[in-house]
Design an enzyme around this catalytic site. Sequence first.
Site, PDB file in Angstrom:
ATOM      1  N   TYR A 277      28.033  38.210  38.239  1.00 17.92           N
ATOM      2  CA  TYR A 277      29.292  38.943  38.488  1.00 17.92           C
ATOM      3  C   TYR A 277      29.198  40.345  37.890  1.00 17.92           C
ATOM      4  O   TYR A 277      29.545  41.335  38.541  1.00 17.92           O
ATOM      5  CB  TYR A 277      30.454  38.157  37.877  1.00 17.92           C
ATOM      6  CG  TYR A 277      31.822  38.781  38.087  1.00 17.92           C
ATOM      7  CD1 TYR A 277      32.487  38.687  39.315  1.00 17.92           C
ATOM      8  CD2 TYR A 277      32.469  39.447  37.041  1.00 17.92           C
ATOM      9  CE1 TYR A 277      33.746  39.250  39.496  1.00 17.92           C
ATOM     10  CE2 TYR A 277      33.725  40.005  37.225  1.00 17.92           C
ATOM     11  CZ  TYR A 277      34.361  39.900  38.452  1.00 17.92           C
ATOM     12  OH  TYR A 277      35.610  40.459  38.631  1.00 17.92           O
TER      13      TYR A 277
ATOM     14  N   LYS B 273      29.460  43.751  40.125  1.00 16.09           N
ATOM     15  CA  LYS B 273      30.520  44.747  39.894  1.00 16.09           C
ATOM     16  C   LYS B 273      29.920  46.092  39.447  1.00 16.09           C
ATOM     17  O   LYS B 273      30.496  47.150  39.706  1.00 16.09           O
ATOM     18  CB  LYS B 273      31.537  44.224  38.881  1.00 16.09           C
ATOM     19  CG  LYS B 273      32.364  43.058  39.406  1.00 16.09           C
ATOM     20  CD  LYS B 273      33.197  43.482  40.625  1.00 16.09           C
ATOM     21  CE  LYS B 273      34.120  42.378  41.114  1.00 16.09           C
ATOM     22  NZ  LYS B 273      34.949  42.805  42.257  1.00 16.09           N
TER      23      LYS B 273
HETATM   24  N1  LIG Z   1      41.707  38.693  37.702  1.00 14.41           N
HETATM   25  C1  LIG Z   1      41.070  39.431  36.824  1.00 14.41           C
HETATM   26  O1  LIG Z   1      41.237  39.271  35.596  1.00 14.41           O
HETATM   27  C2  LIG Z   1      40.129  40.517  37.289  1.00 14.41           C
HETATM   28  C3  LIG Z   1      39.573  41.379  36.343  1.00 14.41           C
HETATM   29  C4  LIG Z   1      38.711  42.378  36.779  1.00 14.41           C
HETATM   30  C5  LIG Z   1      38.429  42.524  38.145  1.00 14.41           C
HETATM   31  N2  LIG Z   1      38.957  41.653  39.033  1.00 14.41           N
HETATM   32  C6  LIG Z   1      38.623  41.857  40.445  1.00 14.41           C
HETATM   33  O2  LIG Z   1      39.818  42.105  41.154  1.00 14.41           O
HETATM   34  C7  LIG Z   1      39.731  41.597  42.492  1.00 14.41           C
HETATM   35  C8  LIG Z   1      40.897  40.681  42.787  1.00 14.41           C
HETATM   36  O3  LIG Z   1      40.912  39.628  41.827  1.00 14.41           O
HETATM   37  P1  LIG Z   1      42.037  38.484  41.828  1.00 14.41           P
HETATM   38  O4  LIG Z   1      42.294  38.114  40.416  1.00 14.41           O
HETATM   39  O5  LIG Z   1      43.169  38.875  42.701  1.00 14.41           O
HETATM   40  O6  LIG Z   1      41.203  37.284  42.515  1.00 14.41           O
HETATM   41  P2  LIG Z   1      41.712  36.120  43.499  1.00 14.41           P
HETATM   42  O7  LIG Z   1      40.689  35.071  43.450  1.00 14.41           O
HETATM   43  O8  LIG Z   1      43.143  35.765  43.193  1.00 14.41           O
HETATM   44  O9  LIG Z   1      41.693  36.861  44.910  1.00 14.41           O
HETATM   45  C9  LIG Z   1      40.509  37.171  45.585  1.00 14.41           C
HETATM   46  C10 LIG Z   1      40.775  37.036  47.070  1.00 14.41           C
HETATM   47  O10 LIG Z   1      39.565  37.335  47.769  1.00 14.41           O
HETATM   48  C11 LIG Z   1      39.496  36.457  48.882  1.00 14.41           C
HETATM   49  N3  LIG Z   1      38.099  36.285  49.312  1.00 14.41           N
HETATM   50  C12 LIG Z   1      37.066  35.790  48.578  1.00 14.41           C
HETATM   51  N4  LIG Z   1      35.963  35.729  49.340  1.00 14.41           N
HETATM   52  C13 LIG Z   1      36.292  36.194  50.573  1.00 14.41           C
HETATM   53  C14 LIG Z   1      35.569  36.361  51.787  1.00 14.41           C
HETATM   54  N5  LIG Z   1      34.283  36.039  51.901  1.00 14.41           N
HETATM   55  N6  LIG Z   1      36.238  36.872  52.859  1.00 14.41           N
HETATM   56  C15 LIG Z   1      37.551  37.194  52.773  1.00 14.41           C
HETATM   57  N7  LIG Z   1      38.273  37.046  51.639  1.00 14.41           N
HETATM   58  C16 LIG Z   1      37.653  36.554  50.558  1.00 14.41           C
HETATM   59  C17 LIG Z   1      40.058  35.139  48.361  1.00 14.41           C
HETATM   60  O11 LIG Z   1      40.484  34.282  49.426  1.00 14.41           O
HETATM   61  C18 LIG Z   1      41.214  35.616  47.482  1.00 14.41           C
HETATM   62  O12 LIG Z   1      42.436  35.665  48.185  1.00 14.41           O
HETATM   63  C19 LIG Z   1      38.363  40.910  42.576  1.00 14.41           C
HETATM   64  O13 LIG Z   1      37.438  41.789  43.164  1.00 14.41           O
HETATM   65  C20 LIG Z   1      38.016  40.650  41.131  1.00 14.41           C
HETATM   66  O14 LIG Z   1      36.628  40.571  40.947  1.00 14.41           O
HETATM   67  C21 LIG Z   1      39.805  40.667  38.643  1.00 14.41           C
END
Ligand SMILES: NC(=O)c1ccc[n+]([C@@H]2O[C@H](COP(=O)([O-])OP(=O)(O)OC[C@H]3O[C@@H](n4cnc5c(N)ncnc54)[C@H](O)[C@@H]3O)[C@@H](O)[C@H]2O)c1
Length: 256
Positions: free
Chosen positions: A156, A160
């Site tokens: 990951y 990123k």
């Molecule tokens: N939640 C955190 O603490 C955090 C921290 C830093 C970065 N992020 C990043 O922020 C972004 C959003 O995170 P989140 O917490 O909302 O995650 P989440 O898991 O709630 O949402 C991610 C979404 O991506 C969709 N997805 C995954 N694979 C897919 C594919 N192949 N095709 C289409 N859709 C797909 C999923 O269905 C989901 O709805 C991500 O890129 C994550 O890496 C999150």
Amino acid sequence: MHADRPRTGRVAGKVAIVTGGSGDLGAAVVRMLHAHGATVANLDRAAPAENWGTDAVADWTLDITDAAQVASTVRQVTERFGAPDVLVNAAGILGRPAPSHESTEDEFDAVFGVNVKGTWLTTKYVVPSMIERGGGSIVNFSSIHGLTGGGNVPLYHASKGAVRLLTKADAVVYGPHGIRVNSVHPGSMATRMSRSSAERSPLGAEEYYRQLVSGNPIARQGAPEEIAYAVLYLASDESSFTTGTELVVDGGYTAH
Ligand SMILES: NC(=O)c1ccc[n+]([C@@H]2O[C@H](COP(=O)([O-])OP(=O)(O)OC[C@H]3O[C@@H](n4cnc5c(N)ncnc54)[C@H](O)[C@@H]3O)[C@@H](O)[C@H]2O)c1
């Protein structure tokens, strides 16, 4: 086309594509952009948890790692809403926590497929119309994990980190076309992804959170809206001189 777009707000009249809009942070972005006047297409493989309650937001179900599906969905969004002014790549997966030597090839392909290839594919199919129209804003979701290493999810971190530099490289290439490309780097957010990360950590959830949050200048997890405001700024014309930058929204985690 464009008939029911709200006419006021910080992104009024813009068409935005948001990937991962059914997730916790993506949904906050969809709501924020819509509240500020954009028409929003949510591209996700899962259905949204909520009914958006407006014709100015619509959902498309697809796998963003599949080029044909991305190409056809971008075409459909353009036919329905008009050419996109904004692309937000929020879809992402964490993958199974494991050190590099215990991770599998399938796990590598899955994490890089969604986080890196997915971000690249949507860019590939959205950019031509932005070039044609002479402008646009792309916001890619990296993470604090794209800035620093860590012992939990190395693939990951690597993916990123790749998103961070794809962003800067695309900013260089597309700047002359009026297209800005920036990344956001959320810290630990109060989301399902963060909970699953904590629960699956070999450190145990309590120690994981202690390490991630308790030493921060702002010693708590962030709320999804706090990320959505950062995306709103980068999507809007307010950030017209900002490209290739990394907007870190992490309660000061990386300030140490
Ligand atoms: N939640 C955190 O603490 C955090 C921290 C830093 C970065 N992020 C990043 O922020 C972004 C959003 O995170 P989140 O917490 O909302 O995650 P989440 O898991 O709630 O949402 C991610 C979404 O991506 C969709 N997805 C995954 N694979 C897919 C594919 N192949 N095709 C289409 N859709 C797909 C999923 O269905 C989901 O709805 C991500 O890129 C994550 O890496 C999150």
